[in-house]
Design a protein around this motif. Sequence first.
Motif, short mmCIF file in Angstrom:
data_model
loop_
_atom_site.label_atom_id
_atom_site.label_comp_id
_atom_site.label_asym_id
_atom_site.label_seq_id
_atom_site.Cartn_x
_atom_site.Cartn_y
_atom_site.Cartn_z
N ARG A 1 0.96 -1.20 0.19
CA ARG A 1 -0.01 -0.08 0.04
C ARG A 1 0.97 1.19 0.16
N ALA B 1 0.38 4.50 -0.29
CA ALA B 1 0.12 5.53 0.83
C ALA B 1 0.64 5.35 2.12
N VAL C 1 0.97 11.60 -2.77
CA VAL C 1 0.32 10.48 -3.36
C VAL C 1 -0.66 11.04 -4.27
N PRO D 1 -3.83 10.62 -6.18
CA PRO D 1 -5.23 9.96 -5.83
C PRO D 1 -5.52 8.88 -6.91
N LYS D 2 -4.95 9.17 -8.12
CA LYS D 2 -5.20 8.22 -9.33
C LYS D 2 -4.21 7.01 -9.12
N PRO E 1 -3.13 3.44 -8.30
CA PRO E 1 -3.69 2.24 -7.66
C PRO E 1 -3.36 2.40 -6.04
N GLU E 2 -4.07 1.73 -5.37
CA GLU E 2 -3.84 1.82 -3.83
C GLU E 2 -2.99 0.75 -3.45
N VAL E 3 -2.86 -0.20 -4.30
CA VAL E 3 -1.97 -1.44 -3.97
C VAL E 3 -1.14 -1.77 -5.23
N LYS F 1 3.09 8.80 -8.46
CA LYS F 1 2.04 9.04 -9.31
C LYS F 1 2.03 8.06 -10.36
N TRP G 1 4.18 2.83 -12.29
CA TRP G 1 3.91 3.82 -11.32
C TRP G 1 5.49 4.47 -11.23
#
Lengths: 527, 143
Positions: free
Chosen positions: A366, A368, A393, A395-396, A398-400, A433, A439
């Motif tokens: 994760r 964030a 971080v 917001p677009k 991916p969380e993981v 990002k 990423w």
Amino acid sequence: MKMRDPFAVGFVVIALFVLVITGFVIFSYRQIEAEYRPLQEDIVPGQVMLMDTQIHLAQLMTLVENALNTQSTVLWERESPSLILGMQTNARIHTERERHIGDEESEIAAGLEQLLARVIQQSQSLIFSPRNERQVDFQRAQLMANVRALNTRLTQHIDQHEIERNAAFEAMGKTLENASIVVITVTVLLLVGANLSGHTVSQHMMRPLVLIAEGAEALRNGQLDYRVPVNQKDTFGPVGEAFNAMAATLQGREKELRELNATLENRVDSRTAELQNAIHIAQDSLRLKSEFLSTMSHELRTPLNAITGFCSIMLEGMGGEIDDDARHMLGRIHSNGNHLLQLINEVLDLAKMEAGRMQLVYQPVRLAVIAQTWHEQMRGLGGDKPITFRIEVDPKLPEVVQSDSERLTQVAMNLISNAFKFTHQGHILMQLKPDGDHWQMIVSDTGIGIPPHALETIFEEFRQVDGTVTRAYGGTGLGLAIVRNLCRLMNGSVTVSSRLDQGSTFTITLPITPQENALALAEQELT
Amino acid sequence: MSRNRDLLKGWIVLVVEDQADSREVAERILRYYGATVYCTTNGIEALDMLESVVPRFILSDLSMPDMDGWTLIRRLRSDPRTTAIPVIALTAHAMAGDRERVIDAGFDHYITKPLTAQTFIEHLYDSLKSIPTLGAELGALNG
């Protein structure tokens, strides 16, 4: 005319048969000779030559590895000229040979020669031309690709020869079989014919024919040392002699073929051994290097741990009171000890990566959350310097993502601590990002920047901008090399842009879902 | 910030470590915080010592001659007299996967070497706090 004399008729018939058999035996003998010639003159020597070329190729690559690993061209200069000459000669002869067969083959063979020329040229330029490490990696990859192509090409040619060799053997066997069948059939016909026509052909007359039939059967069964007894005065004397001559030739040819085969098998064995040897040497030198470093670093760490351990006890006053002067000096010992420890750890990390022994553990990370921990751990690094440190971080994003959190942290820590080290005031910003199916981690600062000439070498081991930087700013000079290698290991990349006195920006690009470990892929190619 | 020198006052601690310098560093730091320290150099000596001494916790190295830390923890956990004694592993390097291996083997916690006065006591404090039977008895680190 006394031609009706049954004995005379019988004689003529038998004489005709004898002629037919003799003719056929001689014909078969010629045919076997014709079938044998290309085997002896072309197919087998060609195959041996191609295998030699493969062996030489493996040896050449061993020499290249040796020159690169030892940074010495002594062995290369001594061994490579004769190897190269041998390979070039073999390739040229091969081309000539194929030219006789047809345009298409000759073209393919010429391709082989060109490929070989390229491999030789690339090997030389890899060893001799001035370069930095990135170029070496690149050139080495190119060379290995060509070597692999050449090796495949050689194997294809060798396989082609193998097919031709087997075909020639088969043809020879077939001819022999046909000859034997004809001889046996003729003999049987003769016997049957004589009996049917009511003539009792004497044992004396028929015996040699029966013997030859038996001989033919023996040959057919592979008893090449079988000879028929020959009586010169006999009507069948010439047949027996021709037959025996054919058998002798066959036996001789068979022996030569067996020897050729043995040579070939020897070649195959030594070819396999050489190739394995070449691969082993390349792998061994890496393995030994990494084992040496691993052992060394353990041996170095043990006394160093004692030094920093006892220093820390004295600094804390656990060993009794100490005055400020002594405390200051102990502090220097302690911090230098820690620096040395960090250096050893980083050298070990690099060695492990180079030897392909660093295992990545991919897990869902994760971003964030992990970025938050980085911020907490690193925000104090600036000390009293007026620096703001932020992490953004997107917001677009991916969380993981799939990554090795420990190695990712190592990359982030290296970049952030560098930024703090080379920034006196202003800000340090880390941005996370998305970038397509990748990423990015972008670390920018308002520090002293990197001069253009140094940008190219900044990721190499022990390359800070110059020696004064190490003295002024500390650090091991290995951090960015580790960052680069870790990024590669994670199938990603790192780039830098910078302006002197304005600041630097490092951009890490990593796949969101790593497809395959680059290392595993490389290993598959090796085996 | 001053450390509470009575943190381990009256506690008996068993140290199992073959390397003399590491052993002494650990011993000195533990003593400084008030512990009574018994030192052994391998698993066999440690098991012998446990016949006559009941420590509050054990600090054990992993690789040692004669009997290593992995065998020691197995022996300790399979004996009803010693199964409840908390054992903290001293690991040489923080290798990925080692942490899980240490906990799976039956250690209560681990501390990564090198041991220095500043970090060791804090890591030890965190480790002991997380062990239910000891956490409650433990004083505050900062006194």
